[in-house]
Design a protein around this motif. Structure first.
Motif, PDB file in Angstrom:
ATOM      1  N   LEU A  44       0.836  -1.199   0.000  1.00 41.79           N
ATOM      2  CA  LEU A  44       0.000   0.000   0.000  1.00 41.79           C
ATOM      3  C   LEU A  44       0.871   1.250   0.000  1.00 41.79           C
ATOM      4  O   LEU A  44       0.612   2.200  -0.741  1.00 41.79           O
ATOM      5  N   ARG A  47       2.149   1.873  -3.396  1.00 41.23           N
ATOM      6  CA  ARG A  47       1.117   2.468  -4.265  1.00 41.23           C
ATOM      7  C   ARG A  47       0.987   3.963  -3.985  1.00 41.23           C
ATOM      8  O   ARG A  47       0.912   4.779  -4.910  1.00 41.23           O
ATOM      9  N   GLU A  51       1.915   7.178  -6.616  1.00 43.74           N
ATOM     10  CA  GLU A  51       1.033   8.319  -6.891  1.00 43.74           C
ATOM     11  C   GLU A  51       1.728   9.634  -6.534  1.00 43.74           C
ATOM     12  O   GLU A  51       1.602  10.630  -7.234  1.00 43.74           O
TER      13      GLU A  51
END
Length: 76
Positions: A44, A47, A51
């Motif tokens: 996570l 990720r 971004e």
């Protein structure tokens, strides 16, 4: 509510070791979000990091995690 200072944790993100300092409340929220998404915490974070680096002026990773968690909670 008792406020605690940041706790530093090391993790591997995209094959690189990194340390992240977050307050325990954010570590708890991050763990819960990872569980909800069926991911390990480091996946996570990877990720969120991916971004983050796409932004023109990316914030530091800890700030990006806090904002991501806030926006998730808000439903943004």
């Amino acid at each position: 509510m008792r406020l605690e200072g940041p706790t530093k944790r090391s993790m591997m993100i995209a094959g690189h070791a990194t340390s992240i300092s977050l307050e325990p409340i954010f570590w708890d929220a991050l763990r819960e979000a990872a569980e909800e998404d069926g991911l390990p915490v480091n996946a996570l974070v990877a990720r969120i990091d991916a971004e983050r680096v796409e932004r023109p002026d990316p914030p530091n990773l800890a700030s990006a995690i806090r904002v991501w968690l806030f926006e998730r909670r808000r439903g943004a």
